[in-house]
Write an enzyme that holds these catalytic residues in place. Structure first.
Site, PDB file in Angstrom:
ATOM      1  N   THR A  61       0.855  -1.183   0.000  1.00 26.99           N
ATOM      2  CA  THR A  61       0.000   0.000   0.000  1.00 26.99           C
ATOM      3  C   THR A  61       0.894   1.236   0.000  1.00 26.99           C
ATOM      4  O   THR A  61       1.662   1.444   0.947  1.00 26.99           O
ATOM      5  CB  THR A  61      -0.916   0.023   1.227  1.00 26.99           C
ATOM      6  OG1 THR A  61      -1.717  -1.163   1.231  1.00 26.99           O
ATOM      7  CG2 THR A  61      -1.826   1.240   1.214  1.00 26.99           C
ATOM      8  N   LYS A  64      -6.898   1.039  -3.684  1.00 25.54           N
ATOM      9  CA  LYS A  64      -6.491   0.469  -2.391  1.00 25.54           C
ATOM     10  C   LYS A  64      -6.485   1.541  -1.304  1.00 25.54           C
ATOM     11  O   LYS A  64      -6.867   1.290  -0.153  1.00 25.54           O
ATOM     12  CB  LYS A  64      -5.102  -0.170  -2.505  1.00 25.54           C
ATOM     13  CG  LYS A  64      -4.564  -0.755  -1.193  1.00 25.54           C
ATOM     14  CD  LYS A  64      -5.458  -1.869  -0.652  1.00 25.54           C
ATOM     15  CE  LYS A  64      -5.008  -2.384   0.709  1.00 25.54           C
ATOM     16  NZ  LYS A  64      -3.738  -3.101   0.701  1.00 25.54           N
ATOM     17  N   LYS A 120       0.491   3.938   9.233  1.00 32.00           N
ATOM     18  CA  LYS A 120       1.091   4.161   7.912  1.00 32.00           C
ATOM     19  C   LYS A 120       0.036   4.407   6.841  1.00 32.00           C
ATOM     20  O   LYS A 120       0.101   5.402   6.104  1.00 32.00           O
ATOM     21  CB  LYS A 120       1.945   2.950   7.505  1.00 32.00           C
ATOM     22  CG  LYS A 120       2.435   2.985   6.054  1.00 32.00           C
ATOM     23  CD  LYS A 120       3.156   1.717   5.674  1.00 32.00           C
ATOM     24  CE  LYS A 120       2.259   0.531   5.473  1.00 32.00           C
ATOM     25  NZ  LYS A 120       1.543   0.555   4.172  1.00 32.00           N
TER      26      LYS A 120
END
Length: 308
Positions: A97, A173, A241
């Site tokens: 990602t 995503k 994150k």
């Protein structure tokens, strides 16, 4: 023609992808920095590599399933990296990602070596990975998807082809992680509220799973809380994150994300309490610390009541 594949990063999802490929009869290389993981993979019948460069020439398709953008760049272009040794016409599937601005840059650098790239983030968690049923959100040239078909069939229940431009897969995503992160944080907040107000946790879970407030993340994650098991299938720091990526990308678009911002602060607060490496449902421990509530299974295990 037999396809030889590689999986770089044998974490919870990478392990599932690699072993799924083995079950499909694909000659599969696994690469990881941990010797014990490589030994396990060799015992499963896989071929092992300690550096990406060691499998580069052997593989037609390589799935890079590491934690973040920095690790992806190191795997591809760093010392002992993958790209210099790959054969022209081979394919990289970049699945971490990352900021959607990065895959176009990687694709261009790979093209200079004659290597194709699929911007292919994945979803589904460790269980779906182990079953070979992940969802792939992919973008890239048709030729790359054709060459990667055997590996994609082995690891995914659903492959979305979202266009040829790298970055589209990572954009989709990013939206998924926005929703997943907010839903987990909301589930933890809601369960903490119910416990604080005196609801029996398992009864509360059962009712919500059969009511309009249910989400997939609520149904999937709350059992970790009920069992008092915070073994990290997906850690708090992952959403520190990932929601950071979401917020950075939105800032570039001058797009406000108040819910994502609030959820990000909840994960940061949980990490600050010392739970960054624990399961993402540990967000409820932050509420336990604030409200002085006892979490399920804490009394039986002698473990975590309120706070850490």
């Amino acid at each position: 023609m037999t396809t030889t594949v590689g999986v770089i990063g044998l974490g919870s999802m990478g392990w599932g992808a690699a072993t799924s490929a083995l079950r499909k009869g694909l000659a599969t290389w696994g690469c990881d920095t941990r010797e014990e993981v490589l030994a396990r993979f060799a015992a499963e019948g896989g071929r092992i590599a300690r550096r990406p460069a060691d499998l580069a020439a052997a593989c037609d398709v390589v799935l890079v399933l590491v934690v973040n953008a920095a690790q992806t760049e190191q795997v591809l272009f760093g010392e002992g990296g993958l790209v210099p040794g790959m054969r022209p016409g081979s394919v990289v599937i970049a699945s971490a990602t990352v900021d959607p601005a990065l895959p176009p840059q990687w694709a261009q650098r790979l093209a200079e070596h004659g290597v194709l790239m699929i911007d292919g983030p994945v979803s589904g968690g460790a269980r779906k990975a182990a079953e070979g049923q992940m969802t792939v959100m992919g973008s890239g040239p048709a030729e790359a998807f054709d060459k990667a078909a055997a590996l994609l069939d082995a690891i995914a229940g659903k492959v979305y082809r979202l266009g040829e431009a790298p970055g589209i897969g990572s954009t989709v995503k990013m939206v998924n992680q926005h929703l997943a992160g907010v839903h987990i944080a909301a589930a933890c907040e809601a369960m903490a509220l119910g416990i604080r107000a005196g609801a029996e946790p398992r009864a509360l879970y059962d009712v919500i799973c059969n009511s309009a407030g249910m989400s997939w993340m609520f149904q999937n994650r709350v059992p970790h809380i009920l069992d008092g098991d915070y073994t990290p299938l997906s850690a708090v720091n992952i959403f520190v994150k990932d929601l950071g990526i979401v917020l950075d990308a939105a800032r570039k678009l001058t797009f406000p994300l108040p819910l994502a911002s609030a959820a990000h602060q909840m994960y940061l607060a949980t990490a600050a309490l010392g739970h960054g490496g624990d399961d993402d449902t540990s967000v409820i421990k932050m509420f336990a610390a604030l409200a002085g509530i006892e979490l399920p299974a804490a009394a039986a295990s002698g473990g975590e009541g309120a706070g850490r």
